[in-house]
Write an enzyme that holds these catalytic residues in place. Structure first.
Site, short mmCIF file in Angstrom:
data_model
loop_
_atom_site.label_atom_id
_atom_site.label_comp_id
_atom_site.label_asym_id
_atom_site.label_seq_id
_atom_site.Cartn_x
_atom_site.Cartn_y
_atom_site.Cartn_z
N ARG A 179 0.82 -1.22 0.00
CA ARG A 179 0.00 0.00 0.00
C ARG A 179 0.86 1.28 0.00
O ARG A 179 0.52 2.27 0.63
CB ARG A 179 -0.96 0.01 1.20
CG ARG A 179 -1.93 -1.14 1.21
CD ARG A 179 -2.88 -1.13 0.00
NE ARG A 179 -3.73 -2.31 -0.01
CZ ARG A 179 -3.44 -3.44 -0.64
NH1 ARG A 179 -2.32 -3.54 -1.33
NH2 ARG A 179 -4.25 -4.47 -0.60
N SER A 228 -11.32 1.15 3.01
CA SER A 228 -10.51 0.63 4.11
C SER A 228 -9.82 1.79 4.83
O SER A 228 -9.12 2.58 4.21
CB SER A 228 -9.46 -0.35 3.59
OG SER A 228 -10.08 -1.50 3.06
N GLU A 298 -4.89 4.32 6.15
CA GLU A 298 -4.85 4.08 4.71
C GLU A 298 -5.57 5.22 3.99
O GLU A 298 -5.20 5.60 2.89
CB GLU A 298 -5.49 2.74 4.35
CG GLU A 298 -5.36 2.37 2.89
CD GLU A 298 -5.75 0.93 2.62
OE1 GLU A 298 -6.40 0.68 1.59
OE2 GLU A 298 -5.40 0.04 3.43
#
Length: 305
Positions: A179, A228, A298
């Site tokens: 990520r 998320s 995130e």
């Protein structure tokens, strides 16, 4: 909150600019959370050349923030000073090339790219169906879902820097990790070239439908949410840590940890950005206290409180 109008000043420094400059443009309608303050200036370039012209003439003192479809974004209530750049339809083209390759503009929705690949019999890009955003964001965060991520399929990315200079980056240049993209922060991605493998269109589309159904069954996809919220720590699942800390359904004002999937924060209606961010920080505090793990955001948070 209202910012000083600097659109006339910017336009005067950029003769020939064809894109639109909007002062104090509301950003809440452009984000999935549907909350937050305005952009001091919202700029939508007409095309890549127009963007290059703008960047080459944008004063260094003016902050620049890039947003996509607003799916993984929280705009704080005070708004975003400087210029907010949003790549629109001019950057949303998707084309299929030889060698099981798909070229996509940074403004193209991930699902559009997945579907174009599927219809052309190109396998390997199905995971993009599970990422609710645009290609630019997927590049910047090495977006992934359902067993795949951008680093698995990227050939190269094209970008402009803050001075309007063009760059082509290989997969190695992107310095991907979980990520995360290690390419310079000032680069603005405008296009990506992906490569998959031969596959059967019917089978690929069937898997895409399975992803759609799985998301609907396990995630609050029809609510005001930002996707998320926290990255999965090494060897653990963020949602399990949140659940174990007793945060499922936790509320602050009109912001709530989703009852369906507790790695999602939800705007129940009228939540401020501060309520959503404070809720996220309270979840991080409780998880740290319960398990010793510090969750990392995130969701991208921009602007001033």
């Amino acid at each position: 909150m209202s910012f000083p109008d600097i659109t006339a000043e910017l336009a005067a420094a950029m003769p020939g600019l064809r894109g639109t400059l909007v002062a104090n443009a509301p950003l809440a309608p452009l984000t999935w959370f549907r909350t937050g303050g305005p952009a001091q200036v919202l700029f939508a370039p007409a095309d890549e050349d127009d963007l290059a012209l703008f960047l080459a003439n944008l004063p260094e003192r003016v902050p620049l923030t890039v947003i996509g479809l607003g799916s993984n974004l929280l705009v704080r209530d005070g708004g975003v000073p400087g210029v907010v750049l949003r790549l629109g339809k001019a950057f949303a083209e998707v084309s299929v090339e030889e060698g099981c390759r798909v070229r996509a503009g940074a403004g193209a929705p991930d699902v559009k790219v997945a579907r174009a690949a599927a219809e052309a019999g190109i396998d390997g890009l199905t995971f993009l169906r599970g990422i609710p955003g645009a290609i630019g964001g997927a590049l910047r965060m090495n977006g992934g879902a359902y067993g795949g991520e951008v680093k698995d399929v990227l050939v190269e990315a094209r970008a402009l820097d803050r001075r309007g200079h063009r760059h082509v980056l290989s997969r190695e240049d992107m310095r991907f990790s979980y990520r995360h993209c290690g390419a310079p922060e000032d680069l603005i991605f405008v296009e990506a070239l992906f490569e998959g493998r031969p596959g059967d269109p019917a089978e690929i589309l069937a898997r895409m439908n399975e992803i759609t159904e799985a998301r609907a069954a396990t995630q609050p996809v029809n609510t005001r949410t930002g996707g998320s919220t926290f990255k999965n720590p090494d060897g653990a699942k963020a949602w399990q840590l949140v659940d174990a800390a007793g945060c499922r359904g936790l509320r602050i004002g009109q912001a709530q940890v989703s009852e369906m999937h507790c790695n999602f924060l939800v705007n129940l209606g009228g939540a401020t950005a501060a309520e959503i961010e404070n809720l996220g920080e309270e979840v991080r505090r409780r998880v740290k206290e319960h398990s010793g793990v510090t969750l990392a955001w995130e969701i991208k948070r921009v602007g001033v409180a």
